[in-house]
Design a protein around this motif. Structure first.
Motif, PDB file in Angstrom:
ATOM      1  N   ARG A  29      46.306  -0.240  39.101  1.00 30.66           N
ATOM      2  CA  ARG A  29      46.265   1.135  38.594  1.00 30.66           C
ATOM      3  C   ARG A  29      47.616   1.542  38.026  1.00 30.66           C
ATOM      4  NH1 ARG A  29      43.799   4.731  35.824  1.00 30.66           N
ATOM      5  NH2 ARG A  29      45.388   6.330  35.589  1.00 30.66           N
ATOM      6  N   TYR A  48      39.350   3.248  37.496  1.00 29.09           N
ATOM      7  CA  TYR A  48      38.754   2.964  38.808  1.00 29.09           C
ATOM      8  C   TYR A  48      37.555   2.025  38.662  1.00 29.09           C
ATOM      9  CZ  TYR A  48      41.464   6.589  41.238  1.00 29.09           C
ATOM     10  OH  TYR A  48      42.481   7.341  41.804  1.00 29.09           O
ATOM     11  N   GLU A 101      38.881   4.597  44.998  1.00 24.75           N
ATOM     12  CA  GLU A 101      39.605   5.854  45.224  1.00 24.75           C
ATOM     13  C   GLU A 101      40.187   5.884  46.633  1.00 24.75           C
ATOM     14  OE1 GLU A 101      37.287   9.424  44.552  1.00 24.75           O
ATOM     15  OE2 GLU A 101      38.806  10.684  45.521  1.00 24.75           O
ATOM     16  N   LEU A 109      43.106   3.393  46.950  1.00 21.25           N
ATOM     17  CA  LEU A 109      44.334   3.855  46.300  1.00 21.25           C
ATOM     18  C   LEU A 109      44.993   4.976  47.106  1.00 21.25           C
ATOM     19  CD1 LEU A 109      43.389   3.744  42.537  1.00 21.25           C
ATOM     20  CD2 LEU A 109      45.314   2.592  43.608  1.00 21.25           C
ATOM     21  N   PHE A 110      44.189   5.832  47.683  1.00 21.61           N
ATOM     22  CA  PHE A 110      44.749   6.905  48.519  1.00 21.61           C
ATOM     23  C   PHE A 110      45.519   6.293  49.686  1.00 21.61           C
ATOM     24  CE2 PHE A 110      45.064  11.148  50.147  1.00 21.61           C
ATOM     25  CZ  PHE A 110      45.075  10.996  51.520  1.00 21.61           C
ATOM     26  N   ARG A 115      48.779   4.404  48.454  1.00 21.68           N
ATOM     27  CA  ARG A 115      49.896   5.300  48.109  1.00 21.68           C
ATOM     28  C   ARG A 115      50.475   5.962  49.355  1.00 21.68           C
ATOM     29  NH1 ARG A 115      46.478   7.090  42.852  1.00 21.68           N
ATOM     30  NH2 ARG A 115      47.792   6.105  41.250  1.00 21.68           N
ATOM     31  N   ARG A 172      41.219  13.839  47.638  1.00 23.14           N
ATOM     32  CA  ARG A 172      40.940  13.641  46.215  1.00 23.14           C
ATOM     33  C   ARG A 172      42.201  13.650  45.366  1.00 23.14           C
ATOM     34  NH1 ARG A 172      35.584  14.105  45.124  1.00 23.14           N
ATOM     35  NH2 ARG A 172      36.093  12.218  43.952  1.00 23.14           N
ATOM     36  N   SER A 193      44.616  11.545  44.999  1.00 19.65           N
ATOM     37  CA  SER A 193      44.886  10.302  44.297  1.00 19.65           C
ATOM     38  C   SER A 193      44.059  10.247  43.003  1.00 19.65           C
ATOM     39  CB  SER A 193      44.532   9.128  45.216  1.00 19.65           C
ATOM     40  OG  SER A 193      45.160   7.948  44.824  1.00 19.65           O
ATOM     41  N   ALA A 194      42.773  10.559  43.118  1.00 17.22           N
ATOM     42  CA  ALA A 194      41.904  10.541  41.945  1.00 17.22           C
ATOM     43  C   ALA A 194      42.270  11.655  40.970  1.00 17.22           C
ATOM     44  CB  ALA A 194      40.445  10.693  42.381  1.00 17.22           C
ATOM     45  N   MET A 210      45.263  12.744  40.389  1.00 19.96           N
ATOM     46  CA  MET A 210      46.443  12.260  39.677  1.00 19.96           C
ATOM     47  C   MET A 210      46.058  11.246  38.604  1.00 19.96           C
ATOM     48  SD  MET A 210      49.820  10.622  41.416  1.00 19.96           S
ATOM     49  CE  MET A 210      49.392   8.896  41.328  1.00 19.96           C
ATOM     50  N   ASP A 211      45.038  10.455  38.893  1.00 22.26           N
ATOM     51  CA  ASP A 211      44.619   9.406  37.968  1.00 22.26           C
ATOM     52  C   ASP A 211      43.608   9.887  36.937  1.00 22.26           C
ATOM     53  OD1 ASP A 211      44.651   6.966  40.677  1.00 22.26           O
ATOM     54  OD2 ASP A 211      46.212   7.509  39.227  1.00 22.26           O
TER      55      ASP A 211
END
Lengths: 184, 137
Positions: A142, A149, A164, A167-168, A171, B9, B11-12, B14-15
């Motif tokens: 990413r 995604y 999702e 990635l959360f 990070r 949410r 992270s999503a 931001m993307d």
């Protein structure tokens, strides 16, 4: 020869070396950097990247256009990285045991003071190496390669919601690792 | 939107992977929540760290080395198995063995014509030969 990725892969499947060279030019740098950031070893990354494209060539005739050529190539790269990581797992566990104390107490020379560019890169790669495997891959795909995604899901065989969530966590974890060592 | 829902949410968000209504809900929450703003900021710094990693340069002879490996593999695209040369050698070895075990067809035994071409010693041949003899008494 230029054209869409799908045109190129079809031509490669028929043995067209010119199309194969064009495909390599498009993706070799991205793949090399993904593999390098994933396994942290430059020389192994170069070898693995060659292997990625060798396997791409050999499997090209069987490419099914249900997804993008790019995600297919990254999936090959990801699988090879997994194999390499398993091979290095024993050494990595030993290194992590030695480095775990160092990370928590931040006695490394880089913590709390100015780092050189090389040290900073090494610190980030070290932090990445501490992430669980799929989290690392998702983050690199990413943030490093800009895959969506859905594309990441194709590479890692996950749903969009799974990506999702991954990635959360990636990070969050990387942020914590970096904060412990005084960068965040 | 509750803080816990928004955090999950971020992270999503931001993307740019959220649908319109959810995007607005998360955005509205971030505007009023310092904690979520800090989390978003932290995630952006994480991504900046990744993007800040120096990239390796591909060596000039990369393509040549890969093509050499492709030619050395002696496999056409799509054939992830031993090369044609090896396969044909294996088949050539097996062919005489196959001929050794393949029996010749028996002459016409007077069985029903449509089943007359069963290979000898096959189940069909034995079955119909048996019943044809039974039928003759």
């Amino acid at each position: 020869m230029e054209g869409s990725d799908y045109d190129l892969i079809k031509a490669v499947g028929k043995g067209d070396e010119g199309a194969f060279e064009c495909l390599m030019r498009r993706y070799r740098k991205s793949v090399l950097n993904f593999v390098y950031r994933h396994i942290g070893d430059r020389y192994m990354a170069e070898d693995l990247t060659q292997e990625v494209f060798l396997r791409t060539y050999l499997a090209s005739a069987r490419f099914v256009p249900t997804g993008k050529v790019r995600t297919w190539i990254f999936k090959i790269a990801y699988n090879l990285c997994l194999n390499e990581i398993k091979r290095m797992a024993r050494l990595r566990r030993l290194r992590d045991e030695l480095d775990a104390h160092q990370a928590i107490t931040c006695e490394s020379p880089a913590a709390g003071g100015a780092r050189s560019g090389v040290e900073e890169v090494e610190a980030v790669l070290e932090a990445l190496s501490r992430l669980p495997e799929p989290q690392r891959a998702a983050l690199l795909l990413r943030a490093g390669e800009g895959l969506s995604y859905a594309e990441i899901g194709q590479v890692l065989s996950l749903s969009v919601s799974g990506v999702e969530s991954l990635l959360f966590r990636a990070r969050t974890n990387l942020r914590q690792i970096v904060q412990i060592c005084g960068k965040g | 939107m509750q803080c816990e829902q928004a955090r999950e949410r971020i992270s999503a968000y931001m993307d740019g992977e959220l649908d319109g209504p959810t995007l607005h809900q998360v955005g509205d929450h971030i505007e009023v929540c310092a904690s979520c703003r800090a989390l978003l900021d932290g995630f952006r710094k994480v991504d900046d760290l990744i993007r800040g990693l120096h990239g390796l340069d591909v060596k000039d002879d990369f393509a040549r080395q890969v093509l050499e490996k492709v030619r050395e593999s002696d496999r056409p695209p799509g054939l992830m198995c031993p090369g044609k040369g090896a396969l044909s050698r294996v088949l050539s070895f097996l062919e005489p063995l196959w001929e050794l075990f393949e029996a010749k067809r028996a002459p016409n035994t007077g069985i029903l014509e449509e089943f007359d071409d069963f290979p000898p010693l096959s189940v069909g041949f034995i079955y119909f030969k048996f019943w044809s003899q039974v039928g003759r008494g």
